[in-house]
Design a protein around this motif. Structure first.
Motif, PDB file in Angstrom:
ATOM      1  N   VAL A   5      77.140 -68.872 -32.204  1.00  0.00           N
ATOM      2  CA  VAL A   5      76.949 -70.069 -31.395  1.00  0.00           C
ATOM      3  C   VAL A   5      78.317 -70.719 -31.137  1.00  0.00           C
ATOM      4  N   GLN A   6      78.551 -71.007 -29.876  1.00  0.00           N
ATOM      5  CA  GLN A   6      79.816 -71.682 -29.543  1.00  0.00           C
ATOM      6  C   GLN A   6      79.782 -73.103 -30.088  1.00  0.00           C
ATOM      7  N   SER A   7      80.977 -73.633 -30.355  1.00  0.00           N
ATOM      8  CA  SER A   7      81.078 -74.962 -30.952  1.00  0.00           C
ATOM      9  C   SER A   7      80.439 -76.036 -30.088  1.00  0.00           C
ATOM     10  N   GLY A   8      80.475 -75.841 -28.800  1.00  0.00           N
ATOM     11  CA  GLY A   8      79.887 -76.837 -27.903  1.00  0.00           C
ATOM     12  C   GLY A   8      78.365 -76.838 -27.926  1.00  0.00           C
ATOM     13  N   ASP A   9      77.784 -75.730 -28.405  1.00  0.00           N
ATOM     14  CA  ASP A   9      76.296 -75.613 -28.426  1.00  0.00           C
ATOM     15  C   ASP A   9      75.709 -75.913 -29.795  1.00  0.00           C
ATOM     16  N   VAL A  10      76.585 -76.177 -30.777  1.00  0.00           N
ATOM     17  CA  VAL A  10      76.089 -76.415 -32.131  1.00  0.00           C
ATOM     18  C   VAL A  10      75.167 -77.623 -32.167  1.00  0.00           C
ATOM     19  N   ALA A  11      75.528 -78.684 -31.483  1.00  0.00           N
ATOM     20  CA  ALA A  11      74.695 -79.892 -31.477  1.00  0.00           C
ATOM     21  C   ALA A  11      73.308 -79.601 -30.906  1.00  0.00           C
ATOM     22  N   GLU A  12      73.279 -78.808 -29.839  1.00  0.00           N
ATOM     23  CA  GLU A  12      71.979 -78.484 -29.221  1.00  0.00           C
ATOM     24  C   GLU A  12      71.110 -77.656 -30.171  1.00  0.00           C
ATOM     25  N   PHE A  13      71.727 -76.644 -30.818  1.00  0.00           N
ATOM     26  CA  PHE A  13      70.978 -75.806 -31.759  1.00  0.00           C
ATOM     27  C   PHE A  13      70.537 -76.624 -32.971  1.00  0.00           C
ATOM     28  N   GLY A  14      71.412 -77.550 -33.402  1.00  0.00           N
ATOM     29  CA  GLY A  14      71.024 -78.407 -34.517  1.00  0.00           C
ATOM     30  C   GLY A  14      69.842 -79.300 -34.152  1.00  0.00           C
ATOM     31  N   GLY A  15      69.829 -79.770 -32.895  1.00  0.00           N
ATOM     32  CA  GLY A  15      68.689 -80.569 -32.434  1.00  0.00           C
ATOM     33  C   GLY A  15      67.399 -79.765 -32.432  1.00  0.00           C
ATOM     34  N   ASN A  16      67.532 -78.491 -32.065  1.00  0.00           N
ATOM     35  CA  ASN A  16      66.338 -77.624 -32.082  1.00  0.00           C
ATOM     36  C   ASN A  16      65.807 -77.442 -33.506  1.00  0.00           C
ATOM     37  N   ILE A  17      66.763 -77.257 -34.449  1.00  0.00           N
ATOM     38  CA  ILE A  17      66.356 -77.102 -35.845  1.00  0.00           C
ATOM     39  C   ILE A  17      65.656 -78.369 -36.316  1.00  0.00           C
ATOM     40  N   ARG A  18      66.212 -79.546 -35.976  1.00  0.00           N
ATOM     41  CA  ARG A  18      65.605 -80.799 -36.383  1.00  0.00           C
ATOM     42  C   ARG A  18      64.218 -80.969 -35.766  1.00  0.00           C
ATOM     43  N   SER A  19      64.113 -80.587 -34.475  1.00  0.00           N
ATOM     44  CA  SER A  19      62.819 -80.715 -33.795  1.00  0.00           C
ATOM     45  C   SER A  19      61.755 -79.837 -34.457  1.00  0.00           C
ATOM     46  N   GLU A  20      62.129 -78.584 -34.785  1.00  0.00           N
ATOM     47  CA  GLU A  20      61.161 -77.674 -35.426  1.00  0.00           C
ATOM     48  C   GLU A  20      60.842 -78.129 -36.845  1.00  0.00           C
ATOM     49  N   ALA A  21      61.882 -78.658 -37.545  1.00  0.00           N
ATOM     50  CA  ALA A  21      61.636 -79.166 -38.895  1.00  0.00           C
ATOM     51  C   ALA A  21      60.700 -80.367 -38.851  1.00  0.00           C
ATOM     52  N   GLU A  22      60.909 -81.233 -37.832  1.00  0.00           N
ATOM     53  CA  GLU A  22      60.017 -82.385 -37.674  1.00  0.00           C
ATOM     54  C   GLU A  22      58.579 -81.935 -37.402  1.00  0.00           C
ATOM     55  N   ARG A  23      58.477 -80.865 -36.640  1.00  0.00           N
ATOM     56  CA  ARG A  23      57.137 -80.314 -36.354  1.00  0.00           C
ATOM     57  C   ARG A  23      56.483 -79.806 -37.635  1.00  0.00           C
ATOM     58  N   LEU A  24      57.289 -79.146 -38.487  1.00  0.00           N
ATOM     59  CA  LEU A  24      56.769 -78.664 -39.759  1.00  0.00           C
ATOM     60  C   LEU A  24      56.328 -79.813 -40.646  1.00  0.00           C
ATOM     61  N   ILE A  25      57.154 -80.858 -40.710  1.00  0.00           N
ATOM     62  CA  ILE A  25      56.834 -82.010 -41.548  1.00  0.00           C
ATOM     63  C   ILE A  25      55.547 -82.670 -41.060  1.00  0.00           C
ATOM     64  N   ASN A  26      55.433 -82.851 -39.722  1.00  0.00           N
ATOM     65  CA  ASN A  26      54.212 -83.457 -39.170  1.00  0.00           C
ATOM     66  C   ASN A  26      52.979 -82.606 -39.488  1.00  0.00           C
ATOM     67  N   LEU A  27      53.165 -81.285 -39.378  1.00  0.00           N
ATOM     68  CA  LEU A  27      52.035 -80.383 -39.663  1.00  0.00           C
ATOM     69  C   LEU A  27      51.613 -80.500 -41.122  1.00  0.00           C
ATOM     70  N   ILE A  28      52.611 -80.498 -42.002  1.00  0.00           N
ATOM     71  CA  ILE A  28      52.310 -80.596 -43.422  1.00  0.00           C
ATOM     72  C   ILE A  28      51.673 -81.940 -43.738  1.00  0.00           C
ATOM     73  N   ASN A  29      52.201 -83.029 -43.138  1.00  0.00           N
ATOM     74  CA  ASN A  29      51.621 -84.353 -43.366  1.00  0.00           C
ATOM     75  C   ASN A  29      50.166 -84.405 -42.905  1.00  0.00           C
ATOM     76  N   ASP A  30      49.927 -83.808 -41.730  1.00  0.00           N
ATOM     77  CA  ASP A  30      48.550 -83.790 -41.213  1.00  0.00           C
ATOM     78  C   ASP A  30      47.628 -82.978 -42.116  1.00  0.00           C
ATOM     79  N   ILE A  31      48.136 -81.839 -42.604  1.00  0.00           N
ATOM     80  CA  ILE A  31      47.317 -81.006 -43.496  1.00  0.00           C
ATOM     81  C   ILE A  31      47.001 -81.755 -44.776  1.00  0.00           C
ATOM     82  N   VAL A  32      48.009 -82.459 -45.333  1.00  0.00           N
ATOM     83  CA  VAL A  32      47.804 -83.230 -46.557  1.00  0.00           C
ATOM     84  C   VAL A  32      46.782 -84.337 -46.324  1.00  0.00           C
ATOM     85  N   SER A  33      46.921 -85.043 -45.183  1.00  0.00           N
ATOM     86  CA  SER A  33      45.965 -86.122 -44.885  1.00  0.00           C
ATOM     87  C   SER A  33      44.554 -85.581 -44.732  1.00  0.00           C
TER      88      SER A  33
END
Length: 560
Positions: free
Chosen positions: A363-391
């Motif tokens: 990954v080029q240095s200029g795209d690191v922020a974008e890829f990091g945002g994708n990781i955060r977005s998918e991690a947030e999706r995982l957290i929401n899924l887990i929270n929903d499953i727990v609830s």
């Protein structure tokens, strides 16, 4: 018994009558034989005296008739005179018993029986002075001849005796048997019957008391068994080795969907499917057998166990249980596991791929922020899924925190819409709230999740430039939350399944919309937690309206 007594009396009477007739006839015959012999003896002596005085002239002149026969025999046994036959044709009589006795001792008697004429000849011989012998013979009927003579009157007397014997035997046998027939077997009374029957009646009374107690115990046991089996929700069937039903409770009929059924019929009258038959035949083979039976009312688990006696199967005990809900839950569990695996795999695969690219310097240095945002977005999706499953898990297992606080729905809805304002702005959806302030006792956290998921879905599945409206109202003792949107709507055939976990009406379109697929399941269980109801009305292309009704004074779980 009456017949035996009757025949016994008749037999005794007839035998006695025949014996009496025979004995009387024999007695009379013996007496008449003595008289006949005496007469022949007297005649022989008289005729011998007359011959001594008159010689042969007396014999020639005298007619002796047919009753007696007179024969004159010289000392050599030659016949000199015979009143019936020519002396010249007669054989020598010296060998005759009565003649030989007379020659020896002066007089002799003998009798001879003729079977041809059934008569007995009585003979008496007297020796004369010159050595010759006068023999007189008389005919006397035999006993059989006498019996033949009296046969007709005897039969008449016998018939009369038999007739009166029949009447007497009938009366006597009835009188003998009547007290026995009149015995009350349930309550025998010894004093009113023959003394000889007293031991039998006493034993019968004892046995009646014992049987009565056993019948009462059996009836009590049967009633207890019936009460217990009828109170069972599971079906119970007991059969004999030929699969004839001996006992069957109403739950078995209900679970198998059988209509009218009576004991004594074959168990196949309840269900005749191949699966059921195979299960029962396996049990008849001596081993426990289980199967799942599908009926029009759901799925039934059938457990057939053999009732063994030594080395043979003497019947079957069949249990039937309703496993419809269990099977449905198992299906839901498998689907939930599969869906969770799929939902977790997608973001994890994305995170892993991006992380791998970052680790390998791809990954080029200029795209690191974008890829990091994708990781955060998918991690947030995982957290929401887990929270929903727990609830959802907490609501399923009834382990959600027990909260009983006053919740004001109007202000809670405002908070929810405030949290979703950014999402609504990005989607171009106008959100509004109306109604009145209604309070109820419940869990603020769970009610917040119910409102959040309804409003979140109304935004996500809305059209750009659409609207979302929340209305709070109430009727007596019930609060009403109405969430409506102007979105894409739900096809009518899918409305019944939208509360299932991970269910998506249009998976291709839903995959482009962020979400865990558990929102409406959380809504459903959250409403059930508050003893409420949720309903939905939707028209494809025109929008959807969800209506939640909650009791204002919520009853606490597990009260009572």
């Amino acid at each position: 018994m009456t017949k035996k007594i009757f025949l016994g009396i008749i037999s005794i009477c007839v035998i006695s009558m025949l014996a009496a007739i025979f004995l009387i006839t024999a007695g009379l015959y013996g007496r008449s034989a003595e008289v006949a012999a005496s007469e022949v003896k007297t005649n022989a002596r008289l005729i011998a005296s007359a011959v001594e005085q008159g010689g042969g002239v007396y014999l020639e002149r005298t007619d002796f008739g047919k009753d007696i026969r007179v024969t004159w025999i010289n000392s050599d046994g030659k016949v000199i005179y015979d009143s019936e036959e020519d002396p010249d044709v007669l054989e020598n009589h010296s060998d005759r018993e009565e003649v030989s006795k007379a020659l020896e001792s002066g007089e002799g008697s003998a009798s001879r029986y003729s079977s041809t004429i059934m008569q007995k000849t009585v003979n008496h011989a007297v020796r004369l002075a010159d050595g010759s012998v006068i023999r007189v013979s008389g005919v006397h009927s035999s006993l059989m001849a006498e019996l033949v003579k009296v046969i007709n009157p005897m039969l008449g007397i016998l018939a009369a005796v038999v007739f009166f014997s029949v009447l007497a035997a009938s009366m006597v046998s009835r009188n003998i048997v009547k007290p026995i027939n009149d015995i009350d077997l349930a309550h025998p009374k010894i004093k009113k019957n023959y003394k000889e029957l007293a031991p039998l009646l006493e034993k019968l009374r004892t046995q009646n008391n014992k049987v009565s107690r056993q019948m009462d115990e059996l009836q009590s046991s049967r009633e207890q068994f019936s009460l217990m089996t009828e109170s069972m929700t599971e079906g119970l069937i007991i059969t004999d080795p030929k699969l004839i039903v001996l006992a069957c409770n109403s739950s078995a009929l209900r679970l198998l969907g059988a209509g009218s059924f009576t004991k004594g019929q074959s168990i196949y009258a309840l269900n005749n499917s191949d699966v059921f038959r195979h299960c029962l035949l396996n049990a008849l083979g001596g081993r426990r057998s289980e199967c799942i039976l599908r009926t029009g009312n759901g799925q039934r688990e059938v457990i057939a166990s053999p009732a063994n006696s030594i080395d043979m199967v003497c019947g079957l005990v069949v249990f039937i249980m309703d496993v419809t809900e269990k099977q449905e839950l198992e299906t839901m569990r498998r689907e939930f596991t599969s869906n969770v695996s799929h939902e977790l795999k997608t973001p994890l695969t994305t995170i892993y791929g991006i992380a791998d690219m970052l680790a390998n310097g791809m990954v080029q240095s200029g795209d690191v922020a974008e890829f990091g945002g994708n990781i955060r977005s998918e991690a947030e999706r995982l957290i929401n899924l887990i929270n929903d499953i727990v609830s959802l898990s907490k609501l399923d297992e009834d382990t959600a925190p027990r909260e009983s606080e006053s919740v004001e729905l109007y202000s809670l809805a405002e908070e929810v819409l405030e949290r979703l304002s950014l999402s609504a702005e990005e989607k171009g959806v106008t959100a509004s709230i109306s109604g009145e302030r209604v309070s109820l006792l419940g869990s603020r956290t769970i009610l917040s999740e119910v409102l959040y998921n309804l409003c979140d879905n109304a935004i996500k599945y809305n059209v750009s430039g659409g609207s979302l409206s929340v209305k709070i109202s109430h009727v007596p003792q019930r609060a009403i939350i109405t969430v409506s949107d102007t979105g894409m709507g739900i096809p009518k055939q899918y409305i019944g399944r939208i509360f299932e976990r991970f269910y998506r009406v249009d998976k291709s379109r839903s995959s482009r919309i962020k979400g865990t697929g558990l929102g409406l399941s959380i809504v459903k269980h959250g409403v059930i937690y508050h003893n409420g109801t949720v309903s939905v009305k939707s028209e494809e292309g025109k929008g959807t309206v969800f209506t939640v009704e909650l009791p204002i004074e919520k009853k606490q779980h597990n009260e009572e």
